[in-house]
Design a protein around this motif. Structure first.
Motif, PDB file in Angstrom:
ATOM      1  N   GLY A  34       0.829  -1.203   0.000  1.00  0.00           N
ATOM      2  CA  GLY A  34       0.000   0.000   0.000  1.00  0.00           C
ATOM      3  C   GLY A  34       0.862   1.252   0.000  1.00  0.00           C
ATOM      4  O   GLY A  34       1.829   1.368  -0.756  1.00  0.00           O
ATOM      5  N   THR A  35       0.543   2.190   0.871  1.00  0.00           N
ATOM      6  CA  THR A  35       1.337   3.424   0.939  1.00  0.00           C
ATOM      7  C   THR A  35       2.696   3.192   1.585  1.00  0.00           C
ATOM      8  O   THR A  35       3.595   4.025   1.459  1.00  0.00           O
ATOM      9  N   GLY A  36       2.851   2.087   2.315  1.00  0.00           N
ATOM     10  CA  GLY A  36       4.107   1.790   2.980  1.00  0.00           C
ATOM     11  C   GLY A  36       4.156   2.218   4.437  1.00  0.00           C
ATOM     12  O   GLY A  36       5.166   1.989   5.122  1.00  0.00           O
ATOM     13  N   TYR A  37       3.074   2.802   4.941  1.00  0.00           N
ATOM     14  CA  TYR A  37       3.086   3.311   6.320  1.00  0.00           C
ATOM     15  C   TYR A  37       3.234   2.184   7.340  1.00  0.00           C
ATOM     16  O   TYR A  37       4.089   2.248   8.233  1.00  0.00           O
ATOM     17  N   ILE A  97       5.261  -7.042  -0.049  1.00  0.00           N
ATOM     18  CA  ILE A  97       5.025  -7.217  -1.476  1.00  0.00           C
ATOM     19  C   ILE A  97       3.745  -6.503  -1.882  1.00  0.00           C
ATOM     20  O   ILE A  97       2.744  -6.542  -1.157  1.00  0.00           O
ATOM     21  N   GLU A  98       3.795  -5.826  -3.024  1.00  0.00           N
ATOM     22  CA  GLU A  98       2.663  -5.040  -3.528  1.00  0.00           C
ATOM     23  C   GLU A  98       2.359  -5.441  -4.968  1.00  0.00           C
ATOM     24  O   GLU A  98       3.266  -5.569  -5.799  1.00  0.00           O
ATOM     25  N   ALA A 119       5.350   3.783  -2.653  1.00  0.00           N
ATOM     26  CA  ALA A 119       5.657   3.298  -1.303  1.00  0.00           C
ATOM     27  C   ALA A 119       7.161   3.188  -1.096  1.00  0.00           C
ATOM     28  O   ALA A 119       7.687   3.544  -0.031  1.00  0.00           O
ATOM     29  N   HIS A 120       7.861   2.699  -2.105  1.00  0.00           N
ATOM     30  CA  HIS A 120       9.323   2.572  -2.014  1.00  0.00           C
ATOM     31  C   HIS A 120       9.956   3.926  -1.708  1.00  0.00           C
ATOM     32  O   HIS A 120      10.806   4.052  -0.814  1.00  0.00           O
ATOM     33  N   ASP A 121       9.544   4.968  -2.442  1.00  0.00           N
ATOM     34  CA  ASP A 121      10.113   6.298  -2.241  1.00  0.00           C
ATOM     35  C   ASP A 121       9.792   6.833  -0.848  1.00  0.00           C
ATOM     36  O   ASP A 121      10.645   7.449  -0.192  1.00  0.00           O
ATOM     37  N   ALA A 122       8.558   6.606  -0.383  1.00  0.00           N
ATOM     38  CA  ALA A 122       8.159   7.104   0.937  1.00  0.00           C
ATOM     39  C   ALA A 122       8.913   6.389   2.049  1.00  0.00           C
ATOM     40  O   ALA A 122       9.378   7.020   3.009  1.00  0.00           O
ATOM     41  N   TYR A 181      14.068   4.020   6.010  1.00  0.00           N
ATOM     42  CA  TYR A 181      14.027   2.572   6.199  1.00  0.00           C
ATOM     43  C   TYR A 181      14.337   1.853   4.882  1.00  0.00           C
ATOM     44  O   TYR A 181      14.135   2.405   3.792  1.00  0.00           O
ATOM     45  N   ALA A 182      14.789   0.603   4.988  1.00  0.00           N
ATOM     46  CA  ALA A 182      15.186  -0.163   3.800  1.00  0.00           C
ATOM     47  C   ALA A 182      14.818  -1.634   3.954  1.00  0.00           C
ATOM     48  O   ALA A 182      15.702  -2.507   3.984  1.00  0.00           O
ATOM     49  N   PRO A 183      13.521  -1.964   4.038  1.00  0.00           N
ATOM     50  CA  PRO A 183      13.114  -3.370   4.084  1.00  0.00           C
ATOM     51  C   PRO A 183      13.234  -4.006   2.701  1.00  0.00           C
ATOM     52  O   PRO A 183      13.541  -3.319   1.717  1.00  0.00           O
ATOM     53  N   THR A 184      12.980  -5.293   2.618  1.00  0.00           N
ATOM     54  CA  THR A 184      12.850  -5.946   1.315  1.00  0.00           C
ATOM     55  C   THR A 184      11.480  -5.606   0.751  1.00  0.00           C
ATOM     56  O   THR A 184      10.452  -5.902   1.362  1.00  0.00           O
ATOM     57  N   LEU A 185      11.459  -4.956  -0.411  1.00  0.00           N
ATOM     58  CA  LEU A 185      10.219  -4.582  -1.073  1.00  0.00           C
ATOM     59  C   LEU A 185      10.145  -5.291  -2.419  1.00  0.00           C
ATOM     60  O   LEU A 185      11.119  -5.291  -3.179  1.00  0.00           O
TER      61      LEU A 185
END
Length: 380
Positions: free
Chosen positions: A127-130, A147-148, A157-160, A166-170
């Motif tokens: 989603g938005t990544g929040y 995963i999206e 979401a990646h940019d936000a 933060y740097a999770p696996t996306l």
């Protein structure tokens, strides 16, 4: 445009929202993660009709008003029918396809999943990544995979998330297939509702790990599942007392209904009051009985339709009292609904939390009371 108004008071800080979560293990994350990064340059709010939306743009508001909007405990729609809010040129019609869920609902989901600091989590639906950022703050980047499905939503979401530090696996892809590269997971949670539990999820969660997801069927009945994996690779658990649900995963949405639905079949007296389907648990139970049916109409006049077979059932109030039902097609939809409702009522009409779910690689079954009680197969 109905832009929220402000007073002369200063904008509420993040910790004012976090105060809602006092004594929650997620309070510090709420205080620390800047929600404004995840709303972009615009959001959508409901207009006068349920499927109409109007845009609220950051550029049309003062910083004070925008932050007041951001830090409300509210859901803000960010995409309708695949169109992002900032791309809207005026009022829109359609169904929300992405949103920033109200923080209290996000936290309820995370708490229901019983996530702990050392857990490795797979989130279905960035989603938005929040919510992804909240988990990164508490667990650390290396513990979070998200995963999206929608590549545009995923890119934003990646940019936000990156802007928040933060740097999770996306990943971008079908979340119903999970994400095998980082398996096994301690917890799998979803920010979408599903009709049944995708089998890859139970393959990717460790023994003793959990799957926590809202579920929604084609009639609109919902339940909130919390399942634990056993050492045989099966998942078992109960539905929770929270009536919590999110947008349905796109592949699990029902087929479009026909434009005209005509009552047909020999009329008979209904064994149940059709208005029981206006109750959330009653609708959930009716859906167990006829899982391929969709519902149209409310109250006395209810229509059920199975698109694949053309089966229909329709009810109306009888002149002398009670209700009449007509059915046609290979599936006797109302018969199945009456049977399920009758079993539920005989058990005392419990909430969804009186039911549980067992998932195996070959079948999925909802049961009432305990695993040996009355049961219904899900259409997996």
């Amino acid at each position: 445009m109905n832009i929220p108004q402000t007073s002369n008071a200063s904008p509420p800080p993040r910790n004012a929202l976090a105060a809602i979560f006092e004594n929650s293990p997620w309070q510090h994350a709420i205080e620390s993660v800047a929600r404004e990064l995840f709303l972009g340059k615009a959001v959508l709010q409901s207009a006068e009709y349920g499927d109409r939306w109007e845009v609220i743009r950051r550029e049309d508001m003062s910083t004070v008003d925008w932050l007041r909007l951001v830090y409300r405990d509210a859901t803000w729609v960010t995409q309708v029918n695949g169109v992002m809010a900032e791309q809207a040129t005026g009022r829109m019609s359609g169904v929300p396809t992405s949103s920033s869920t109200m923080p209290s609902l996000v936290v309820r989901m995370l708490e229901a999943a019983e996530i702990r600091e050392d857990d490795k989590v797979l989130e279905i639906g960035t989603g938005t990544g929040y919510s992804t950022a909240l988990m990164c703050h508490r667990l650390g980047d290396g513990k979070v995979t998200s995963i999206e499905y929608d590549p545009v939503v995923a890119a934003r979401a990646h940019d936000a998330i990156q802007a928040a530090g933060y740097a999770p696996t996306l990943a971008v892809g079908d979340g119903l297939a999970g994400y095998a590269d980082n398996a096994e997971y301690d917890r799998l949670i979803t920010t979408c509702s599903v009709r049944y539990i995708p089998v890859p999820w139970i393959w990717q969660v460790r023994d003793g790990g959990t799957v926590t997801t809202p579920m929604a069927g084609w009639m609109g009945g919902v339940a909130f599942a919390h399942l634990t994996l056993d050492d045989a690779g099966n998942a078992n658990g109960r539905f929770l007392s929270d009536d919590l649900y999110f947008m349905t995963a796109r592949p699990h949405l029902p087929h479009p209904l026909a434009s005209t639905l005509m009552p047909r079949g020999e009329p008979r007296e209904s064994r149940i009051d059709p208005r029981i389907l206006d109750d959330s648990t009653g609708l959930f139970v009716a859906q167990l009985g006829a899982p391929s049916a969709q519902r149209a109409g409310l109250g006395d006049e209810t229509i059920l339709l199975d698109v694949a077979t053309g089966s229909q059932a329709s009810t109306r109030k009888a002149e002398g009292g009670g209700w009449v039902v007509q059915q046609h097609g290979p599936l006797r939809l109302w018969d199945a609904v009456e049977d399920a409702i009758g079993i539920w009522q005989q058990a005392g009409s419990p909430h969804q939390s009186g039911f549980g779910l067992t998932v195996t690689p070959s079948w999925q079954r909802v049961w009432l009371g305990d695993v040996d009680g009355p049961s219904w197969d899900l259409p997996a």
